[in-house]
Scaffold this motif. Structure first.
Motif, PDB file in Angstrom:
ATOM      1  N   VAL A   1      34.939  39.577  42.016  1.00  0.00           N
ATOM      2  CA  VAL A   1      35.373  40.261  43.224  1.00  0.00           C
ATOM      3  C   VAL A   1      36.668  40.977  42.856  1.00  0.00           C
ATOM      4  O   VAL A   1      37.555  40.387  42.248  1.00  0.00           O
ATOM      5  N   ASP A   2      36.764  42.252  43.195  1.00  0.00           N
ATOM      6  CA  ASP A   2      37.967  43.037  42.907  1.00  0.00           C
ATOM      7  C   ASP A   2      38.322  43.814  44.168  1.00  0.00           C
ATOM      8  O   ASP A   2      37.810  44.906  44.401  1.00  0.00           O
TER       9      ASP A   2
ATOM     10  N   THR B   1      31.589  38.890  54.888  1.00  0.00           N
ATOM     11  CA  THR B   1      31.025  38.981  53.545  1.00  0.00           C
ATOM     12  C   THR B   1      31.150  40.425  53.104  1.00  0.00           C
ATOM     13  O   THR B   1      30.730  41.337  53.815  1.00  0.00           O
ATOM     14  N   LEU B   2      31.751  40.616  51.934  1.00  0.00           N
ATOM     15  CA  LEU B   2      31.978  41.958  51.417  1.00  0.00           C
ATOM     16  C   LEU B   2      31.327  42.059  50.039  1.00  0.00           C
ATOM     17  O   LEU B   2      31.834  41.532  49.051  1.00  0.00           O
TER      18      LEU B   2
ATOM     19  N   MET C   1      35.255  35.830  53.470  1.00  0.00           N
ATOM     20  CA  MET C   1      36.577  36.390  53.210  1.00  0.00           C
ATOM     21  C   MET C   1      37.404  36.404  54.488  1.00  0.00           C
ATOM     22  O   MET C   1      36.917  36.771  55.556  1.00  0.00           O
ATOM     23  N   VAL C   2      38.654  35.993  54.353  1.00  0.00           N
ATOM     24  CA  VAL C   2      39.600  36.031  55.469  1.00  0.00           C
ATOM     25  C   VAL C   2      40.962  36.476  54.942  1.00  0.00           C
ATOM     26  O   VAL C   2      41.272  36.306  53.760  1.00  0.00           O
ATOM     27  N   PHE C   3      41.759  37.054  55.858  1.00  0.00           N
ATOM     28  CA  PHE C   3      43.157  37.339  55.556  1.00  0.00           C
ATOM     29  C   PHE C   3      43.985  36.224  56.159  1.00  0.00           C
ATOM     30  O   PHE C   3      43.772  35.834  57.312  1.00  0.00           O
TER      31      PHE C   3
ATOM     32  N   ALA D   1      44.517  37.321  50.856  1.00  0.00           N
ATOM     33  CA  ALA D   1      43.101  37.132  51.178  1.00  0.00           C
ATOM     34  C   ALA D   1      42.530  35.979  50.367  1.00  0.00           C
ATOM     35  O   ALA D   1      42.972  35.711  49.246  1.00  0.00           O
ATOM     36  N   THR D   2      41.557  35.304  50.951  1.00  0.00           N
ATOM     37  CA  THR D   2      40.804  34.263  50.239  1.00  0.00           C
ATOM     38  C   THR D   2      39.327  34.448  50.561  1.00  0.00           C
ATOM     39  O   THR D   2      38.967  35.107  51.541  1.00  0.00           O
TER      40      THR D   2
END
Length: 152
Positions: free
Chosen positions: A65-66, A109-110, A90-92, A134-135
């Motif tokens: 993931v980038d 989801t990205l 994914m969350v900030f 972000a995680t």
């Protein structure tokens, strides 16, 4: 001196010679064993290094993931996943967020190569951040995403 004495002296000489040869052979054998042991240790270290390098190459080749933040216009940004792996859940993190921050409350989801819009603006004495944290699943430590300067 009689014949027995001569035989005794020859026997003593041969014994001393045999003892000398045996001592020298033992020393040579010990040197050879030590060299063999050093060689085996060097081979083990080389093998461990080769395994480590192979693991690093394998990890580098794995999809990752980038994430990057890009400014779109005004207070609109986008989160782009330039990697090949998917950022799942994914969350900030709340820390460092600006006063006005619009992003889905639920984890998103990205997929690799995709992006999602994000709106943020400083207000009420809480300025725009220089980075967001972000995680996502599989990412143990939060990743810092640099907030780009607004253009145009």
């Amino acid at each position: 001196m009689n014949g027995t004495d001569v035989f005794a002296l020859v026997a003593i000489g041969l014994s001393v010679g045999a003892l000398t040869v045996a001592v020298l052979a033992r020393l040579d054998s010990k040197r050879s064993a030590d060299a063999s042991h050093r060689s085996a240790l060097a081979a083990e270290a080389s093998l461990a290094l080769q395994r480590e390098e192979a693991d690093e190459r394998r990890r580098a080749a794995e999809p990752r993931v980038d994430l990057v933040l890009e400014h779109v216009k005004g207070s609109t940004f986008r989160v782009l996943n330039r990697g090949a792996a998917t950022a799942t859940n994914m969350v900030f993190l709340d820390e460092g967020r600006p006063a006005l921050f619009r992003w889905p409350d639920a984890p998103v989801t990205l997929a690799g190569g995709s992006s999602l819009p994000l709106s943020m603006q400083g207000a009420g004495g809480k300025p725009m951040p220089v980075q967001l944290l972000a995680t996502w699943d599989g990412q143990e430590e939060p990743v810092e995403l640099q907030v780009p300067p607004r253009t145009g």
